[in-house]
Design an enzyme around this catalytic site. Structure first.
Site, PDB file in Angstrom:
ATOM      1  N   THR A  40       0.976  -1.489  -0.020  1.00 34.73           N
ATOM      2  CA  THR A  40      -0.397  -0.226   0.469  1.00 34.73           C
ATOM      3  C   THR A  40       0.843   1.162   0.120  1.00 34.73           C
ATOM      4  OG1 THR A  40      -0.299   0.034   2.741  1.00 34.73           O
ATOM      5  CG2 THR A  40      -2.145  -1.131   0.979  1.00 34.73           C
ATOM      6  N   GLY A  41       1.971   0.394  -0.221  1.00 36.73           N
ATOM      7  CA  GLY A  41       2.872   2.209  -0.507  1.00 36.73           C
ATOM      8  C   GLY A  41       3.570   2.926  -1.621  1.00 36.73           C
ATOM      9  N   ARG A  42       4.164   3.816  -1.719  1.00 44.52           N
ATOM     10  CA  ARG A  42       3.817   4.594  -3.031  1.00 44.52           C
ATOM     11  C   ARG A  42       4.198   4.057  -4.035  1.00 44.52           C
ATOM     12  NH1 ARG A  42       7.797   7.724  -4.699  1.00 44.52           N
ATOM     13  NH2 ARG A  42       7.308   9.601  -5.915  1.00 44.52           N
TER      14      ARG A  42
ATOM     15  N   LYS B 160      -3.799  -3.360   7.366  1.00 45.24           N
ATOM     16  CA  LYS B 160      -4.054  -2.261   6.439  1.00 45.24           C
ATOM     17  C   LYS B 160      -5.045  -4.071   5.280  1.00 45.24           C
ATOM     18  CE  LYS B 160      -2.380   1.789   5.759  1.00 45.24           C
ATOM     19  NZ  LYS B 160      -1.502   2.332   4.685  1.00 45.24           N
TER      20      LYS B 160
ATOM     21  N   ILE C  25      13.659  -5.116  -2.049  1.00 52.03           N
ATOM     22  CA  ILE C  25      14.283  -4.131  -2.822  1.00 52.03           C
ATOM     23  C   ILE C  25      15.275  -2.777  -2.326  1.00 52.03           C
ATOM     24  CG2 ILE C  25      13.123  -1.943  -4.620  1.00 52.03           C
ATOM     25  CD1 ILE C  25      13.043  -4.548  -5.797  1.00 52.03           C
ATOM     26  N   THR C  26      14.278  -2.833  -0.948  1.00 55.18           N
ATOM     27  CA  THR C  26      14.714  -1.199  -0.106  1.00 55.18           C
ATOM     28  C   THR C  26      15.937  -1.249   0.321  1.00 55.18           C
ATOM     29  OG1 THR C  26      13.229  -2.005   1.427  1.00 55.18           O
ATOM     30  CG2 THR C  26      14.605  -1.123   2.370  1.00 55.18           C
ATOM     31  N   GLU C  27      16.475   0.378   0.116  1.00 52.50           N
ATOM     32  CA  GLU C  27      17.500   0.461   0.367  1.00 52.50           C
ATOM     33  C   GLU C  27      18.335   1.150   1.518  1.00 52.50           C
ATOM     34  OE1 GLU C  27      20.482   3.509  -2.080  1.00 52.50           O
ATOM     35  OE2 GLU C  27      18.505   3.578  -2.167  1.00 52.50           O
TER      36      GLU C  27
ATOM     37  N   GLU D 170      30.985  -3.720  -9.851  1.00 49.29           N
ATOM     38  CA  GLU D 170      31.448  -2.505  -9.693  1.00 49.29           C
ATOM     39  C   GLU D 170      32.351  -2.117  -8.491  1.00 49.29           C
ATOM     40  OE1 GLU D 170      27.755  -0.731  -9.112  1.00 49.29           O
ATOM     41  OE2 GLU D 170      27.635  -1.487  -6.833  1.00 49.29           O
TER      42      GLU D 170
ATOM     43  N   HIS E 140      26.435   2.672  -4.168  1.00 47.52           N
ATOM     44  CA  HIS E 140      26.047   2.306  -3.325  1.00 47.52           C
ATOM     45  C   HIS E 140      26.854   1.802  -1.985  1.00 47.52           C
ATOM     46  CE1 HIS E 140      24.469  -0.188  -6.772  1.00 47.52           C
ATOM     47  NE2 HIS E 140      23.570   0.623  -6.514  1.00 47.52           N
TER      48      HIS E 140
END
Lengths: 290, 378, 378, 290
Positions: free
Chosen positions: D16-18, D42, D95-97, D210, D249
């Site tokens: 439900t987050g953006r 929710k 996914i979260t950073e 990298e 990163h």
């Protein structure tokens, strides 16, 4: 062979202690490849001709050790086990009694995450007469007759007793595993039975349970589902044990209304597993299922 | 080590859970004063570590300090399931809206911590399990993960609360406290039954108990001291036997049992029972027991008023038979009772010889020995 | 966040490790007083978070308070590898018998903590690794297990001590403290180099440093505050950029780089370099950057004295191209520098349109765009 | 297919987050079986037609979810991951950073001990054009062309960029995995490459590295030993990155003298892996090795 094989090379942790040294010698006498001992701070000495090191890592590096027998006192036993896991052994047999259960809970989970099999704590270990290898404290005299019966047990002495009865009536033993009397053990009665059942050299399994926990009930369920695939004869100690009392083994207690011997015997019988009334009846029932 | 209700509640309080006001009293006068201090009505709760004390008359409500005094006079000294009431816990009487069940144990099969939660409680978990098994929810907590919000969510919603309800955070506080008690105090069981919703809408542990791992008592000197001062669930014999260092449990028969190893000792009890006898006790001299321990073990049973015959059943593994035999010989030096001895194992022959010197018969097999013991006890 | 030597040593001390007496001084007068208080000889150590400050003149011995005062006047304000010396750590001069190396990091491959230990230290681990790789021992510690006696044993004996030596427990104390700092403060590196054996036979961390995970600073308000007050290793631009919320690193060229995503931004820098240009910075607007962030990013580079051309390279994933375009438009409203923009991705067409409205050229490919940026910067 | 397959059923944590809601829709559009969302408190609402629950356990029980995409804020992301592991998912894409690295270290170890594969954190996820399944945030437009090339990367946008170049030059993509830019990730560049190499539908692998760490060096070593068995083309970002500085990163930093791009490029080339000078050179090198 379950758990051990002809390439099993053993280190004894706590080798210079009274019990460690005593059983190191018994293991050597039995035929076990005990190639090293470990006692922190005592590196350099030998015990019954076996070199002792300060760390398990050294024993692994120098002797290709892949199994350990832990005899160190309860306060240090978990550290000894973790050290062995980190050093890369595949099998750890923890003889030590009186290890706090929460510490063992974490250690056993950790060992599992690293792919290490733990037997015990508070156990007699494992012995395989066909390859004359013993990691533990079983009396050598009882395990002189190799054969095709596996014994899996929550007890120590009761295991020797029943093994003795088996041998006396002409049965040979493939492997005997004492899984340990604590509430949390590395491999429980059900899991150990499942392992030995997969050994093609095992014809039947003698399972020795006792009050406390539900490993017997879970095993009975597996048996009923056909997951064992081999005959089992069971004996359950503690019919006369009162509820709420710890019967010697930390794990032998009826708690929150579960774990009494009656329920376990019922579960086995309902699953089709014959249950002996006395230890001495085990060989008779075994003869019937074979 | 079984903790008393008041000890367990003090731990709950230590970890931030609101508990009903309560005072431990050892005399009727202390009860009277406690009732005045707390304010009536109060509940007098016998501090005995057994289940079902309520039905046995161990829990009473008093409406005045005088009534508390009166009631307590009858309660002190009461026997509840074999244990004498020496302490009463005087607590505020709380009006209850709903009784729930929450406990935390170690699950042997999964090697995880396990919360058992039921929206209805107040009776033993066994009874809930029988009557309404679908009401019990199991919430597993891995020891490396600990209690997290998602566990709390699972428990609080199962107990019937919504995230926006004021009780939600109170349940969270109880769950966290139980987990902390479990881990910090090496507990094997932490239980709140009932965990109550009061008429005021608060969630509080109305009753609570805990069992601490005996093997971990060396880490908790405060508890070890409390156990020393109040051995709680052991008879004098049990207490003595444990101080000597072996496992001892009192039974109600007349054949004294000494074995090495828990399984063999239980099996020896069962065997005696199988042949028609009644075991008097469970006494496991353990692995690697010394001669001294064996001697003390036999002495315990020699002095035990109910024991008429002693049955020693030793199958030597880590235990050395010669040590056992010497211990028996030393114990018998001061007089005796009929003894049946069976030894098999390490240094067996040496042990046999030692016993033969003092004329104690030896049996090859436990079965024959058990029959003999039963026969002697008739 | 890089911790200063004195900050790291305070943590060592907090966790029970004996450290040399030391006082942080911000003025020559404070240095003088500190030298008197500690007792000469003292060492004045520039608190700058770079390696090799000794060779750069950042570490001096003073035999009297007056000499300390004198020396400190030259040291305050010194530039060491681009950082200005604002604090001196005045510490007791210690005579050293042997210099060792000990650090603790997170090993990415095994997902464990990793101690690197060498019986010889005082130079960078890279140099030890080059000259004497066999001297570096790796001791892995699993996060679920923590530091145990066997790890300590392994480290202490590798560093050359016997269990009965008095230094054994001192090494144990250092190892435990380093692990606690690592875990309690979310450090990515804790290093003592040299870890010294003094002439008196003590093991002490003669120098120490630590790096704390920026992502965990929200848990450590004391450190966050210290960083706020003393940004230590960032230029004003870097500091500003980070406050706006994106990753910014200062380089020495003249083509300003804005990218989305660390990899793409680095690749954009490399691309500019590949075609003969010199990137002025690394500026990653990150995933899900808002219009405001993009606007601020462009503004930073508009205000950057060295930047002559701005190269925005956006390949939209989580970032929406229209947001980027609007941010650029807003930033350029206040005047500008040549800008080369390449956008590809989510809501791309909308983004293109927005930029077209303000006459900013758009490139299809980063390669062409990079060439154009380099050309404009000539 | 590596990591995902036609039976992959996804729950979105933080639905439900953006960002969660935005990407839930993009995943649905792409073809992913997103069958549930989770946002504590929710439960009961729907997001783009997908039902939202309070717990992952409920989503698993009601929809047979076996994978999760985690979009919840950094402070809660580790809890979300642990919840998903305990609920029994097989794959978790984080996914979260900005998740603290020590917390992730423990979580990743725990997930592994439970047999759960973690991708990320701080990653774009995984996308498989042949089965039109994406768990993550890659732009759908780039991954419209199925084929036999695998892309494994430590970057997000750079992965899209290079995938875009590949497709533009006629290559099709079998799977693209962004392993995440943090120092500790569930599956690192080497491990992910090893996994895709085992897929018979993959002909060649594009590896995007990298600065920071040594996953590229370890991969180069494996390749040299013949353990990959398929052609690799590499690109390494950050040649112009200064040492000791964190390049966006959390994992992109040269520390204790190791992890610079030059060393990685050298390791690849010495192992026989061609390394592209620019992202745009990748398709050319790929054509040469196929």
């Amino acid at each position: 062979m379950t758990l051990i094989n002809p390439n099993t090379k053993v280190v004894v942790q706590g080798a210079t202690g009274r019990e460690g040294s005593f059983h190191l010698q018994r293991m050597l006498e039995y035929g076990t490849k005990v190639v090293a001992g470990v006692t922190p701070g005592k590196g350099g000495v030998t015990v019954h001709g076996v070199p002792v090191y300060d760390t398990v890592e050294e024993a692994v590096r120098k002797h290709g050790v892949n199994a350990t027998a832990i005899f160190v006192p309860a306060k240090f036993a978990v550290d000894a086990l973790l050290e062995a896991v980190d050093a890369g052994v595949e099998l750890a047999v923890v003889i030590t009694e009186h290890i706090p259960v929460h510490d063992m809970l974490r250690a056993v989970n950790y060992a599992k995450s690293r792919g290490v099999t733990v037997i015990g704590p508070n156990c007699p270990g494992v012995v395989a007469p066909p390859i004359r290898t013993k990691i533990g404290i079983m009396p050598n005299s009882v395990y002189q007759t190799p054969g095709r019966i596996a014994v899996v047990s929550r007890s120590g002495t009761l295991t020797y007793e029943i093994s003795f009865q088996l041998v006396k009536r002409g049965f040979g033993i493939n492997v005997a595993i004492g899984v340990g009397g604590d509430p949390v053990v590395g491999l429980d009665l059900m899991e150990a039975t499942l392992r030995v059942a997969q050994d093609p050299d095992v014809d039947a399994i003698v399972v020795i349970g006792e009050v406390g926990g539900d490993a017997e009930e879970r095993l009975a369920k597996l048996y009923a589902e056909g997951a064992i695939g081999k005959p089992i004869v069971a004996y359950v100690a503690g019919r006369t044990a009162p509820p709420g009392k710890r019967m010697g083994h930390a794990g032998a207690i009826v708690m929150l209304g579960s774990g009494d011997a009656g329920g376990k015997i019922r579960a086995f019988r309902e699953a089709g597993v014959p249950v002996a009334e006395t230890p001495f009846e085990v060989p008779k029932l075994l003869a019937e299922v074979l | 080590m079984k903790l008393h209700e008041y000890e367990t509640k003090e731990l709950f309080s230590k970890y931030g859970v609101k508990i009903p006001p309560g005072i431990v009293a050892r005399t009727p006068e202390e009860v009277y004063n406690a009732a005045r201090e707390i304010g009536t009505p109060v509940v007098l709760k016998a501090q005995v570590v057994v289940a079902g004390r309520g039905k046995a008359g161990g829990v009473k409500v008093a409406n005045t300090p005088e009534e508390a005094l009166e009631l307590s006079r009858k309660m002190f000294g009461m026997e509840i399931k074999g244990l004498t009431v020496k302490k009463l816990y005087v607590t505020k009487y709380i009006e209850v809206e709903r009784e729930m069940y929450l406990s935390l144990i170690i699950d042997r099969a999964t090697r995880r911590y396990l919360f058992l939660a039921s929206p209805t409680g107040g009776v033993d978990i066994e009874e809930i399990a029988k009557a309404n098994p679908e009401k019990i929810k199991k919430i597993y907590v891995d020891p490396f993960v600990g209690v997290r919000e998602y566990h709390i969510r699972s428990i609080a919603s199962w107990l019937g609360f919504r995230p926006d309800a004021p009780q939600w955070r109170q349940v969270a506080s109880v769950v966290s406290a139980m987990y902390k008690i479990m881990v910090d105090y090496d507990a094997e069981l932490v239980e709140s039954n009932p965990l109550a919703v009061t008429k005021d809408g608060d969630v509080i542990p109305l009753d609570a108990r805990a069992i601490v791992d005996d093997n971990a008592l060396f880490k908790h000197s405060d508890l070890a001291k409390a156990l020393e001062e109040d051995p709680r669930d052991v008879t004098e014999f049990e207490s003595w036997a444990r101080k000597v260092g072996f496992h001892y449990v009192e039974l109600d028969g007349d054949i004294g049992i000494i074995g090495n190893g828990a399984g063999l000792t239980m099996s020896t009890m069962d065997l005696v029972y199988h042949f028609g006898g009644r075991p008097a006790n469970f006494l496991d001299i353990g692995g690697g027991a010394s001669r001294e321990v064996v001697r003390e073990a036999v002495k315990v049973l020699l002095n035990h008023p109910r024991v008429r015959v002693i049955f020693v059943n030793i199958f030597g593994g880590i235990t050395r038979a010669d040590e056992v035999a010497q211990g028996i010989r030393e114990a018998l030096a001061g007089g005796g009772k009929p003894i049946v001895v069976r030894i098999k194992g390490t240094n067996e022959e040496l042990g046999r010889k030692i016993l033969a010197e003092i004329g104690v018969p030896l049996f090859e097999e436990a079965e024959e020995a058990a029959k003999k013991a039963v026969e002697l006890a008739l």
